[in-house]
Enzyme design. Structure first.
Site, PDB file in Angstrom:
ATOM      1  N   HIS A 291      -7.656  30.801 -51.210  1.00 34.04           N
ATOM      2  CA  HIS A 291      -8.189  29.443 -51.078  1.00 34.04           C
ATOM      3  C   HIS A 291      -9.520  29.522 -50.348  1.00 34.04           C
ATOM      4  CE1 HIS A 291      -8.015  25.093 -50.654  1.00 34.04           C
ATOM      5  NE2 HIS A 291      -8.453  25.250 -49.419  1.00 34.04           N
ATOM      6  N   ASP A 293     -12.536  27.436 -49.182  1.00 38.12           N
ATOM      7  CA  ASP A 293     -13.114  26.110 -49.035  1.00 38.12           C
ATOM      8  C   ASP A 293     -14.594  26.208 -49.384  1.00 38.12           C
ATOM      9  OD1 ASP A 293     -10.917  24.378 -48.107  1.00 38.12           O
ATOM     10  OD2 ASP A 293     -10.757  25.898 -46.555  1.00 38.12           O
ATOM     11  N   ASP A 403      -4.757  21.915 -51.291  1.00 41.23           N
ATOM     12  CA  ASP A 403      -5.167  21.552 -49.933  1.00 41.23           C
ATOM     13  C   ASP A 403      -5.757  20.150 -49.808  1.00 41.23           C
ATOM     14  OD1 ASP A 403      -5.609  22.015 -47.228  1.00 41.23           O
ATOM     15  OD2 ASP A 403      -7.612  22.818 -47.547  1.00 41.23           O
ATOM     16  N   HIS A 613     -13.032  18.931 -51.009  1.00 44.27           N
ATOM     17  CA  HIS A 613     -12.054  18.299 -50.107  1.00 44.27           C
ATOM     18  C   HIS A 613     -12.311  18.473 -48.605  1.00 44.27           C
ATOM     19  CE1 HIS A 613      -9.890  22.254 -50.700  1.00 44.27           C
ATOM     20  NE2 HIS A 613      -9.767  22.130 -49.407  1.00 44.27           N
TER      21      HIS A 613
HETATM   22 ZN   LIG Z   1      -9.161  23.700 -48.190  1.00 46.11          ZN
END
Ligand SMILES: [Zn+2]
Length: 1081
Positions: A291, A293, A403, A613
């Site tokens: 993951h 970001d 997420d 996000h």
């Molecule tokens: Zn995230």
């Protein structure tokens, strides 16, 4: 029976008559605690397994020679740029920094003779920050994490020749989670952090010792985590104890013996992927993931490097672990890789082809789903799926948002229309009030469309592939009665580089345990997420259902934090709507006008990126908002330029002011409008019409229209009145709002609408993210100065009030009422200019209204959701702050009040009190979030009847004011259509909204060549039902259309629509989103 005569019984075997010595029962907890001592660092490392992990190390001259070039400032030069510079000698122990700087190392390695025939050689590097290993000729090979994590790069055999070999290491001065000071990673970054290079060694690793470490780690976990009344737990402890007792320091054979003992528990096949080929039925499907970001505690530029580092690691691991399947989302990250790391991108492509690397998610980024508009959600899929299809030959079938902070109730519908039938998330496991009750279920959209949703029961998307993660995959599975299978999403995120070899080795042993002793759910590797869902799909008709939004009971502050970013999001969505609409018309009308597809794509990609996000929700560091401000600046710049060109093509020109007789107004909304437009500082007119170019007539109070007046009725008490409303204002608050037509008071007795309130805003931890329920207890009303009249014109009156928040912060509020126009709703408009310099305070504005209902309505993407206005249950209570788009509404069956806004997303309705959230002031991770000046607009609009199309339209109009045009140049006749109408129009039920008009993505005169082009011109229309009820209408057009078909979001042809002399009928279900494609002759 006894009594038989004969010889006394002889004891068979060797069981001695007398106990030779006392034997005690093992004191389990002490033996269990001892297991970790066998492989832990610290005081035992010189006498335990660690002491035998390496068979030799070479460091420093002459085997490891280091040189460095320090890139200036925060530049991140490419390999080519970096190696042009002179490198200066350096060594282990030196410090590098400050935060965000880049340092390029040249490492000259000579493998010493005594290590050349060792089985496994690694170069181990630890700079306590992130790094990338490059070959001498500039191929990025693999990422390094630092701080003991992923510090090794396996030396190729070609290095074992005793000669000098060169590699480069690109050091980034940030950790996995950026540069926070101390141990709290969400604190704003320390700009002056330095990192010590603590290791640069050639190491020969004893692979058997390393494998034994994983063996006993997992067996030890079984001893610790299996139930203590199970034989499987006791056996694990016995095996671990026997291993520890068999180990002899310095004796390599003892390690082999230990591993043999371990096989009693983990089986014989854990050294290869063979362990998975037992033919037994798996329960848990392991899928590697990373993951990343797209921005968060580091800027976007660093994300690009994190992606390259992480995905290289995975390609490398796949060479050694054939069972590794790795799923990765976010088309944007693939695009960055393609542009900036073509070597890695090709490697990824190879692995995609080989079936181990799985693009997933189908969206541009892993975006927020609360705040983006409906069309933005559509474009996340359009841009995402098109990227995946054009680069990897396939679209995704699983939407992947592990997420994101809550999930719009329209997502299942949009997923289905974007070719996806499955959805994965797990964020709801963070709920801090109610436990979400399902693991696997059918998630149903507002229109009834469904997707299969799975939330991995291990409750993480960055699992460490621990024994406990596998165990929880069943023990926390909440849908076992329907289907016991689950996904285990493992791998380090955010620069940790995805799965590590340790993860994969651990899972092999977990599987070995399941097939050897049992009890642990059987984990499987080698399948994709799609394979997993494909297994579920035939069973899905018996899964439970969840209707509507997946409200996330945490991170409610993200509807408000970083106000400018959110305002830019709204503005850019509105601008893109206009741009596409006008460009479509121009491109068909005028063959010399070229649809600016590249610019539109660039604008959309920018908007979609900023909806990531952690960006749009406001949970990133300040650097990210510096980045996104620049993106929005580019978007607005490009948009204005396109619009200017379009006006020129369409023969119109936007002006700041003109005379009323020269004035016209551009309406880009698909319904008639009648509004007052100010043509200059002291003149105004009424724009009116059912089309694109509205004529402007002089405004005459006392003529058609009654006009509007304001007076001070008592000292400090003001009354504004038009034909519809009578508004009483005292100290900035609306103490009475009387609906003259309905003969009804809107504000309850003693109530004060437009009252500013401030709350202490100190959540439990996640400052930028969370506002906690207890903040409501700290409500304080802000006192305002006396009100003054500031505008008194025939068409509009305004009063202004100053409100002091603190010594540093204040609000200047203008409340306005315009003259009522026949057939048009009236509202009280508020413009607030806020100077905001607070710490952990939350500013809101309240509207008590004389309406009773247990549910309020909130605009969401392509529709409305109703949420409770009470706190009956903990589920109701949890929604003490919710997300809305352009309006929120509280209505009973005959009357209601809508609150419109131009840039806000946070709202609450408690009983009859409506409350719009304005500004927050968290100090982490951005120490300066929202400090400074803000201009915010909202409006209070009472209406007869329940929530209806007039609110939907007023909210759109409020966000998309008419644009003043000058007709002096002469609006080119027939440019739009001879009656000034749009060439495409919708009639019928007013709940139908013709939201988007654009050109076909693959039209030959539009396409950018990413997918096969189509002959001819197409116009795409997106229509939705906005209020929740079957609605019918007709779409007609002036173009020469030969065919109309209904398509999905990806513009595939689904079914032909009957065309009848330039029009066709539409018939939509509640909240349905429909896309029609007009094929022009
Ligand atoms: Zn995230």
């Amino acid at each position: 029976m006894g009594g038989e005569k004969g010889e006394a019984h002889k004891v068979e075997g060797s069981y001695p008559l007398r106990a030779p010595k006392p034997v005690g029962q093992r004191i389990s907890n002490i033996y269990r605690d001892r297991i970790a001592q066998f492989y832990s660092h610290g005081q035992w490392e010189k006498v335990n397994l660690n002491a035998m992990m390496n068979e030799g190390t070479a460091s420093g001259h002459p085997h490891v020679k280091l040189y460095v070039w320090n890139a200036p400032g925060q530049e991140r030069p490419t390999f080519k740029e970096a190696v042009k510079h002179d490198f200066a000698p350096t060594e282990v122990g030196k410090w590098f920094g400050p935060s965000w700087s880049t340092h390029w190392f040249k490492a000259l390695l000579i493998v010493p003779e005594e290590l050349q025939d060792k089985k496994h050689l690694e170069f181990q590097w630890d700079g306590h920050n992130e790094g990338m290993v490059w070959t001498e000729d500039g191929k990025p090979l693999q990422g390094l994490t630092g701080n003991g994590e992923r510090t090794e790069w396996i030396l190729p055999t070609s290095f074992r020749d005793g000669k000098e070999h060169t590699i480069y290491i690109e050091m980034a001065c940030n950790g996995m989670f950026g540069n926070a000071p101390g141990g709290d990673s969400i604190q704003p970054p320390n700009p002056d952090k330095y990192f010590q290079l603590s290791k640069a060694d050639i190491v020969a690793v004893n692979m058997q010792a390393r494998q034994l470490w994983i063996d006993i780690w997992i067996i030890g976990d079984a001893a610790r985590e299996f139930p203590q009344d199970s034989w499987e737990e006791h056996k694990a402890l016995n095996v671990a104890t026997e291993i520890i007792d068999t180990f002899e320091l310095g004796n390599k054979d003892s390690i082999v013996k230990c591993r043999k003992i371990a096989q009693q528990y983990i089986g014989e096949n854990v050294d290869s992927a063979k362990v998975y080929k037992t033919g037994t039925e798996p329960m848990v499907y392991g899928i590697g993931h990373c993951h990343i970001d797209t921005c968060w505690l580091w800027p976007w530029a660093e994300t690009k490097r994190k992606v390259a580092r992480s995905w290289s690691n995975q390609c490398d691991l796949m060479e050694r672990y054939p069972e590794l399947n790795f799923a990765c989302s976010q088309a944007q990250q693939y695009k960055w890789l393609k542009e900036e790391y073509p070597y890695v991108f090709d490697r990824v492509k190879e692995k995609v082809k080989g079936g181990q690397f799985h693009p997933i998610g189908g969206s541009w980024v892993e975006h927020d789903t609360n705040m983006p508009s409906g069309e933005s959600l559509v474009r996340q899929f359009v841009y995402g799926q098109r990227f995946f299809e054009s680069n990897f030959g396939e679209r995704c079938t699983t939407f992947w948002l592990p997420d994101t902070f809550g999930y719009s109730g329209q997502l299942p519908q949009l997923c289905r229309q974007a070719g996806m039938t499955r959805f994965l998330t797990q964020k709801l496991s963070w709920n801090n009030i109610n436990k979400f009750p399902h693991t696997t279920f059918n998630w149903v959209a507002l229109d009834g469309s469904q997707v299969i949703c799975h939330m991995p029961p291990s409750e993480t998307y960055t699992a460490e592939a621990h024994f406990g993660d596998v165990k929880r995959s069943i023990s926390r599975h909440k849908s076992m009665d329907q289907d016991p299978r689950s996904l285990l999403v493992f791998g380090k995120g955010d620069g940790g580089g995805g799965p590590t070899w340790q993860h994969i080795e651990k899972l092999r042993r977990c599987r070995g345990i399941s097939d050897t002793v049992g009890l642990l759910p059987r984990v499987h590797m080698g399948k994709s997420v799609d394979d997993f869902f494909s297994q579920l799909e035939p069973e899905a008709d018996k899964f439970v259902t969840w209707y509507g939004e997946l409200y996330f009971e945490l991170h409610r502050g993200t509807y408000t934090t970083q106000a400018n970013n959110k305002k830019f999001n709204r503005m850019s969505e509105m601008m893109l709507r206009d741009v596409e609409l006008l460009a479509t018309i121009a491109s068909i009308k005028d063959s010399t006008y070229r649809y600016p597809k590249k610019n539109i794509d660039d604008m959309w990609e920018g908007v979609l990126l900023c909806q990531f996000h952690d960006c749009l929700p406001g949970s990133s560091i300040e650097m990210c908002y510096d980045d996104s401000d620049k993106v929005y600046e580019k978007i607005f710049h490009a948009g204005h330029k396109i619009l200017k060109d379009l006006y020129h093509t369409l023969g119109i020109s936007e002006v700041k002011s003109c005379t009323v007789d020269q004035a016209m107004a551009l309406n880009t909304m698909p319904w008639p409008r009648k509004e007052i437009v100010e043509t200059s500082a002291d003149e105004c007119g009424v724009a009116c019409g059912n089309g694109s170019i509205l004529s402007v007539k002089p405004f005459k109070a006392g003529g058609d229209e009654e006009g509007v007046v304001v007076e001070e009725v008592r000292e400090g008490v003001f009354m504004m009145q038009n034909e519809n409303l009578q508004v009483t204002i005292e100290n900035g608050c609306i103490t009475s709002l009387y609906d003259r037509k309905a003969e009804r008071e809107v504000i309850p007795a003693g109530g004060k609408a437009n009252q500013f309130v401030i709350f202490d805003d100190k959540p439990l931890y996640w400052q930028a993210w969370d506002v906690e329920v207890y903040h409501l207890d700290t409500r304080k009303e802000l006192q305002s100065s006396i009100t003054n009249i500031c505008e008194q014109k025939a068409h509009r009156v305004s009063v202004v009030t100053e409100t002091k928040i603190s010594d540093k912060s204040s609000i200047k509020t203008t409340l306005s009422l315009s003259a009522a126009l026949k057939g048009q709703p009236s509202y009280v408009e508020c413009t607030s200019e806020v100077e905001w310099h607070e710490t952990m305070k939350f500013l809101k504005v309240e509207f008590p209204v004389e309406v009773i209902h247990t549910e309020a309505s909130y605009e969401v993407q392509f529709g409305v959701v109703k949420r409770p206005t009470h706190y009956n249950t903990s589920w109701d209570m949890a929604k003490f702050e919710v997300c809305c788009h352009k309006f929120a509404d509280l209505s009973d069956y005959g009357y209601g009040v809508s609150i419109l806004n131009d840039s806000k997303y946070g709202f609450a309705t408690v009983g009859n009190l409506m409350r719009l959230s304005l500004l927050r002031s968290p100090k982490a991770p951005d120490a300066h979030a929202d400090m400074g000046s803000h201009k915010i607009r909202w409006a209070v609009m009472p209406h007869q009847g329940s929530l209806g199309p007039e609110t939907v339209r007023a909210a759109y109009n409020f966000n998309n004011p008419l644009k003043l045009l000058s007709a002096t140049s002469g609006v080119r006749q027939g440019t739009l259509n001879k009656h000034g109408q749009w060439p495409v129009r919708i009639t019928g039920d007013p709940s139908l909204v013709l939201d988007t008009i654009k050109r076909g993505e693959d039209d030959e005169d539009v396409s950018r060549g990413d997918l096969a082009t189509k002959k001819g011109q197409r116009v795409i229309l997106r229509v939705y039902e906005s209020l929740g009820g079957r609605s019918r209408g007709t779409i007609c057009f002036d173009w020469d259309v030969k065919k109309v078909y209904k398509s999905n979001l990806l513009e595939d042809e689904l079914e032909t629509v009957d065309l009848d002399r330039g029009k066709f009928n539409v018939d939509l279900k509640s909240f349905e989103v429909a896309t029609y494609c007009l094929v022009l002759s």
